[in-house]
Scaffold this motif. Structure first.
Motif, PDB file in Angstrom:
ATOM      1  N   ARG A   1       0.836  -1.208   0.000  1.00  0.00           N
ATOM      2  CA  ARG A   1       0.000   0.000   0.000  1.00  0.00           C
ATOM      3  C   ARG A   1       0.861   1.245   0.000  1.00  0.00           C
ATOM      4  O   ARG A   1       1.786   1.395   0.806  1.00  0.00           O
ATOM      5  CB  ARG A   1      -0.909  -0.026   1.233  1.00  0.00           C
ATOM      6  N   LYS A   2       0.584   2.180  -0.909  1.00  0.00           N
ATOM      7  CA  LYS A   2       1.343   3.430  -1.000  1.00  0.00           C
ATOM      8  C   LYS A   2       0.526   4.636  -0.543  1.00  0.00           C
ATOM      9  O   LYS A   2       1.046   5.553   0.066  1.00  0.00           O
ATOM     10  CB  LYS A   2       1.795   3.669  -2.445  1.00  0.00           C
ATOM     11  N   ALA A   3      -0.779   4.671  -0.851  1.00  0.00           N
ATOM     12  CA  ALA A   3      -1.625   5.829  -0.554  1.00  0.00           C
ATOM     13  C   ALA A   3      -1.845   5.975   0.950  1.00  0.00           C
ATOM     14  O   ALA A   3      -1.883   4.988   1.679  1.00  0.00           O
ATOM     15  CB  ALA A   3      -2.971   5.693  -1.267  1.00  0.00           C
ATOM     16  N   PRO A   4      -2.017   7.220   1.428  1.00  0.00           N
ATOM     17  CA  PRO A   4      -2.290   7.439   2.856  1.00  0.00           C
ATOM     18  C   PRO A   4      -3.744   7.085   3.193  1.00  0.00           C
ATOM     19  O   PRO A   4      -4.575   6.892   2.302  1.00  0.00           O
ATOM     20  CB  PRO A   4      -2.049   8.933   3.027  1.00  0.00           C
ATOM     21  N   SER A   5      -4.057   7.063   4.470  1.00  0.00           N
ATOM     22  CA  SER A   5      -5.434   6.872   4.930  1.00  0.00           C
ATOM     23  C   SER A   5      -6.297   7.980   4.366  1.00  0.00           C
ATOM     24  O   SER A   5      -5.836   9.114   4.199  1.00  0.00           O
ATOM     25  CB  SER A   5      -5.508   6.949   6.457  1.00  0.00           C
ATOM     26  N   GLN A   6      -7.570   7.655   4.130  1.00  0.00           N
ATOM     27  CA  GLN A   6      -8.468   8.678   3.608  1.00  0.00           C
ATOM     28  C   GLN A   6      -9.850   8.566   4.235  1.00  0.00           C
ATOM     29  O   GLN A   6     -10.237   7.506   4.721  1.00  0.00           O
ATOM     30  CB  GLN A   6      -8.571   8.576   2.095  1.00  0.00           C
ATOM     31  N   CYS A   7     -10.578   9.673   4.207  1.00  0.00           N
ATOM     32  CA  CYS A   7     -11.958   9.704   4.650  1.00  0.00           C
ATOM     33  C   CYS A   7     -12.767   8.829   3.704  1.00  0.00           C
ATOM     34  O   CYS A   7     -12.625   8.915   2.482  1.00  0.00           O
ATOM     35  CB  CYS A   7     -12.473  11.145   4.616  1.00  0.00           C
ATOM     36  N   LEU A   8     -13.624   7.982   4.262  1.00  0.00           N
ATOM     37  CA  LEU A   8     -14.418   7.095   3.425  1.00  0.00           C
ATOM     38  C   LEU A   8     -15.679   7.766   2.893  1.00  0.00           C
ATOM     39  O   LEU A   8     -16.408   7.166   2.105  1.00  0.00           O
ATOM     40  CB  LEU A   8     -14.753   5.818   4.198  1.00  0.00           C
ATOM     41  N   ASP A   9     -15.902   9.027   3.273  1.00  0.00           N
ATOM     42  CA  ASP A   9     -17.021   9.782   2.714  1.00  0.00           C
ATOM     43  C   ASP A   9     -16.586  10.645   1.528  1.00  0.00           C
ATOM     44  O   ASP A   9     -17.263  10.671   0.508  1.00  0.00           O
ATOM     45  CB  ASP A   9     -17.673  10.674   3.773  1.00  0.00           C
ATOM     46  N   CYS A  10     -15.449  11.336   1.673  1.00  0.00           N
ATOM     47  CA  CYS A  10     -15.060  12.284   0.625  1.00  0.00           C
ATOM     48  C   CYS A  10     -13.683  12.019   0.013  1.00  0.00           C
ATOM     49  O   CYS A  10     -13.325  12.638  -0.982  1.00  0.00           O
ATOM     50  CB  CYS A  10     -15.100  13.707   1.173  1.00  0.00           C
ATOM     51  N   GLY A  11     -12.875  11.148   0.613  1.00  0.00           N
ATOM     52  CA  GLY A  11     -11.548  10.850   0.074  1.00  0.00           C
ATOM     53  C   GLY A  11     -10.440  11.753   0.586  1.00  0.00           C
ATOM     54  O   GLY A  11      -9.273  11.581   0.242  1.00  0.00           O
ATOM     55  N   CYS A  12     -10.768  12.720   1.429  1.00  0.00           N
ATOM     56  CA  CYS A  12      -9.780  13.645   1.977  1.00  0.00           C
ATOM     57  C   CYS A  12      -8.759  12.888   2.844  1.00  0.00           C
ATOM     58  O   CYS A  12      -9.104  11.929   3.528  1.00  0.00           O
ATOM     59  CB  CYS A  12     -10.500  14.699   2.813  1.00  0.00           C
ATOM     60  N   THR A  13      -7.516  13.341   2.807  1.00  0.00           N
ATOM     61  CA  THR A  13      -6.474  12.719   3.631  1.00  0.00           C
ATOM     62  C   THR A  13      -6.077  13.591   4.822  1.00  0.00           C
ATOM     63  O   THR A  13      -5.209  13.220   5.596  1.00  0.00           O
ATOM     64  CB  THR A  13      -5.223  12.410   2.789  1.00  0.00           C
ATOM     65  N   ASP A  14      -6.735  14.756   4.982  1.00  0.00           N
ATOM     66  CA  ASP A  14      -6.454  15.651   6.104  1.00  0.00           C
ATOM     67  C   ASP A  14      -7.368  15.247   7.260  1.00  0.00           C
ATOM     68  O   ASP A  14      -8.495  15.733   7.392  1.00  0.00           O
ATOM     69  CB  ASP A  14      -6.694  17.103   5.692  1.00  0.00           C
ATOM     70  N   LEU A  15      -6.877  14.314   8.077  1.00  0.00           N
ATOM     71  CA  LEU A  15      -7.674  13.676   9.119  1.00  0.00           C
ATOM     72  C   LEU A  15      -7.004  13.790  10.477  1.00  0.00           C
ATOM     73  O   LEU A  15      -5.775  13.768  10.562  1.00  0.00           O
ATOM     74  CB  LEU A  15      -7.846  12.186   8.800  1.00  0.00           C
ATOM     75  N   MET A  16      -7.814  13.871  11.526  1.00  0.00           N
ATOM     76  CA  MET A  16      -7.322  13.790  12.899  1.00  0.00           C
ATOM     77  C   MET A  16      -7.971  12.548  13.511  1.00  0.00           C
ATOM     78  O   MET A  16      -9.186  12.533  13.762  1.00  0.00           O
ATOM     79  CB  MET A  16      -7.702  15.035  13.699  1.00  0.00           C
ATOM     80  N   PHE A  17      -7.172  11.518  13.725  1.00  0.00           N
ATOM     81  CA  PHE A  17      -7.691  10.239  14.204  1.00  0.00           C
ATOM     82  C   PHE A  17      -7.930  10.232  15.711  1.00  0.00           C
ATOM     83  O   PHE A  17      -7.183  10.844  16.465  1.00  0.00           O
ATOM     84  CB  PHE A  17      -6.708   9.110  13.862  1.00  0.00           C
TER      85      PHE A  17
END
Length: 169
Positions: free
Chosen positions: A104-120
């Motif tokens: 896997r290369k891509a970062p984690s993403q929001c499953l609603d919009c695909g955004c990767t700017d997340l605070m877990f």
């Protein structure tokens, strides 16, 4: 257990989390690991892909093999310690997860919009900070029993949504 809503104790806003089944495509479908997060684009708590490190997957498999009841399981569950007949299947799933994670290369993403700017959140069942008001978002659960019709979403190994269909479970 994944929360189906969050309620802020500061501003009383409530956010729903839709119940869906998510898998990665492949010869055998690998269940997607999800984790609560605040999405900067959605401006809401969402479920996002959880991408554990290969070291975390290995540590979890080792804890299961040795029957560690103190280890803080985040990928698997201590359920398997009491049900040894299921342990080989769970260890095989962790092995499959390790193979997928190494590529896997891509970062984690929001499953609603695909955004990767997340605070877990710190844990899948933990409360976390609400950036909107500074309050605390607390998870809420609804326990249900019966037969359900749920969306089953299939994703590529890099997290791109490929299809969705309704399944009965």
């Amino acid at each position: 257990m994944t929360p189906n809503a969050y309620r802020c104790v500061g501003c009383s806003l409530e956010y729903g989390i839709p119940m869906k089944l998510r898998v990665y495509e492949g010869a055998t479908e690998l269940r997607m690991l999800t984790w609560p997060a605040w999405c900067q684009q959605c401006e809401a708590p969402v479920l996002a892909e959880y991408l554990p490190s290969p070291a975390a997957i290995l540590a979890e498999a080792r804890a299961l093999r040795r029957g560690d009841e103190i280890y803080a399981y985040q990928i698997s569950s201590d359920f398997y310690l009491d049900k040894p007949e299921y342990l080989p299947t769970e260890l095989a799933r962790l092995d499959q997860l390790m193979q997928w994670r190494r590529t896997r290369k891509a970062p984690s993403q929001c499953l609603d919009c695909g955004c990767t700017d997340l605070m877990f959140a710190s844990h899948p069942e933990a409360s976390f900070w609400h950036p909107g008001c500074g309050g605390l978002l607390q998870p809420r659960y609804t326990v249900c029993a019966g037969i359900f019709r749920l969306p089953l979403e299939t994703y590529s190994s890099e997290g791109i949504k490929l299809s969705s269909r309704i399944v009965t479970c």
